[in-house]
Design a protein around this motif. Structure first.
Motif, PDB file in Angstrom:
ATOM      1  N   VAL A   1      27.354  68.771  49.639  1.00  0.00           N
ATOM      2  CA  VAL A   1      27.164  67.473  50.308  1.00  0.00           C
ATOM      3  C   VAL A   1      28.428  67.185  51.106  1.00  0.00           C
TER       4      VAL A   1
ATOM      5  N   ASN B   1      22.484  69.268  51.834  1.00  0.00           N
ATOM      6  CA  ASN B   1      22.963  69.803  50.566  1.00  0.00           C
ATOM      7  C   ASN B   1      22.488  71.239  50.433  1.00  0.00           C
TER       8      ASN B   1
ATOM      9  N   PHE C   1      23.769  67.909  42.791  1.00  0.00           N
ATOM     10  CA  PHE C   1      23.776  68.329  44.197  1.00  0.00           C
ATOM     11  C   PHE C   1      25.136  68.931  44.545  1.00  0.00           C
TER      12      PHE C   1
ATOM     13  N   GLU D   1      32.238  66.792  47.602  1.00  0.00           N
ATOM     14  CA  GLU D   1      31.189  67.629  48.182  1.00  0.00           C
ATOM     15  C   GLU D   1      30.120  68.005  47.158  1.00  0.00           C
ATOM     16  N   ARG D   2      30.013  67.211  46.110  1.00  0.00           N
ATOM     17  CA  ARG D   2      28.982  67.418  45.100  1.00  0.00           C
ATOM     18  C   ARG D   2      28.881  66.174  44.224  1.00  0.00           C
TER      19      ARG D   2
ATOM     20  N   TRP E   1      31.324  62.693  49.367  1.00  0.00           N
ATOM     21  CA  TRP E   1      31.858  63.468  50.495  1.00  0.00           C
ATOM     22  C   TRP E   1      33.194  64.111  50.142  1.00  0.00           C
TER      23      TRP E   1
ATOM     24  N   GLU F   1      16.477  65.417  54.493  1.00  0.00           N
ATOM     25  CA  GLU F   1      17.683  65.214  55.296  1.00  0.00           C
ATOM     26  C   GLU F   1      17.405  64.236  56.432  1.00  0.00           C
TER      27      GLU F   1
ATOM     28  N   ALA G   1      23.343  62.086  48.831  1.00  0.00           N
ATOM     29  CA  ALA G   1      23.129  63.519  48.617  1.00  0.00           C
ATOM     30  C   ALA G   1      21.669  63.895  48.830  1.00  0.00           C
TER      31      ALA G   1
END
Length: 324
Positions: free
Chosen positions: A141, A70, A138, A228-229, A225, A77, A65
């Motif tokens: 993600v 994010n 986060f 997504e957080r 993934w 990144e 993350a």
């Protein structure tokens, strides 16, 4: 060969299942199974039950993350082909460090030490805002695009998770047959004799925890993934206990049981609301766990294996009787 027999029919699941079953049930089960496999590996081959596996998975997840895209504007990144190895290295090193701390512990003492590490990591992520963004964590993600294929889509992400699960089982099977794997099993069986031969037990213990960290980190990346957080809730006491429950349901002494336990756990978690009030989900899980411990103390996988063996013996006896 046995993994091919499992892989091929499961690879066809996107053709027969809708996105709900593919994503919410099978994909989630595979991810949780990989993390639980890291615990089952330690329990089976080192004889140690670790409560730190959710934290190790979280370390890998936080790394992906921080170094991936994010929506919280924290981190750097990097390309996915850089961030993924970084996450796996972070989880592997974290696992090895836990092994170093817990190298002299067995039984309840190892449980307490690994639990302390897991809880300490939970509070650290909650209170640190520079690296972990504290309570919020986060978000946004998302899985990358590879060769024009979006891993965010249900079918590709399922295939990725299935491939990772099969690869994890193959790695475990190969690792336990390696010289280091045999040393780990020797430490489990007779640490005194290993030391008498002049072999330090610290190295095999750290290697076992590091390898389990690699497995947990793989599941941690996939879980971020998938969700997504990631936040401190992802590494709290709830996930810590969930991983143990999954491993116990499937069979703590059987690495493959991690995936059996995961599918049972996910089915209960997904459809329990249709059976009981959501607030009583833990009661349902506790009841199921109690029944399994009483009726199948070695887990559902061992129960299935014993049943298959009895069936084979019965068929063999029937065949002998008919030949007579």
């Amino acid at each position: 060969m046995r993994y091919t027999v499992i892989f091929i029919p499961m690879l066809l699941m996107p053709l027969v299942l809708n996105d709900f079953w593919l994503t919410q049930v099978l994909t989630r089960s595979l991810i949780l199974g990989i993390v639980a496999l890291s615990l089952s590996f330690l329990a089976t081959y080192l004889g140690v039950v670790s409560f730190a596996q959710a934290g190790i998975a979280g370390a890998g997840g936080y790394t992906i993350a921080y170094f991936g895209p994010n929506t919280v504007a924290i981190g750097v990144e990097l390309p996915f082909w850089v961030s993924i190895p970084l996450a796996l290295i972070c989880a592997t090193v974290f696992g090895g460090m836990i092994g170093l701390v817990a190298r002299r512990s067995r039984g309840i003492y190892a449980i307490m030490i690994t639990l302390a590490v897991g809880v300490a990591f939970f509070y650290f992520t909650r209170q640190n805002y520079t690296l972990f963004n504290g309570w919020t964590g986060f978000s946004g993600v998302r899985a990358p695009m590879i060769g024009g294929t979006s891993l965010r889509e249900p079918a590709p992400f399922y295939v990725l998770s299935l491939t990772a699960a099969i690869a994890s089982m193959v790695l475990v099977s190969g690792f336990v047959r390696s010289p280091m794997g045999l040393s780990i099993q020797a430490v489990r069986a007779a640490p005194g004799r290993v030391m008498a031969l002049g072999i330090p037990v610290t190295t095999p213990i750290m290697a076992a925890f590091a390898f389990s960290g690699f497995l947990a980190g793989t599941g941690g990346i996939l879980n971020v993934w998938y969700q997504e957080r990631i936040s401190s809730f992802s590494v709290g006491l709830g996930p810590i206990i969930d991983i143990l429950i999954i491993a116990v349901i499937g069979g703590l002494r059987h690495p493959g049981g991690a995936f059996v336990g995961a599918i049972v756990f996910v089915l209960l978690d997904t459809f329990a609301v249709d059976l009981v009030d959501r607030e009583r989900f833990n009661t349902l899980i506790g009841t199921v766990l109690l029944l399994i411990v009483i009726l199948a103390p070695n887990g559902l996988l061992q129960l299935a294996l014993d049943g298959a063996a009895k069936l084979r013996r019965h068929n063999h006896n029937q065949q002998n009787m008919s030949n007579q």
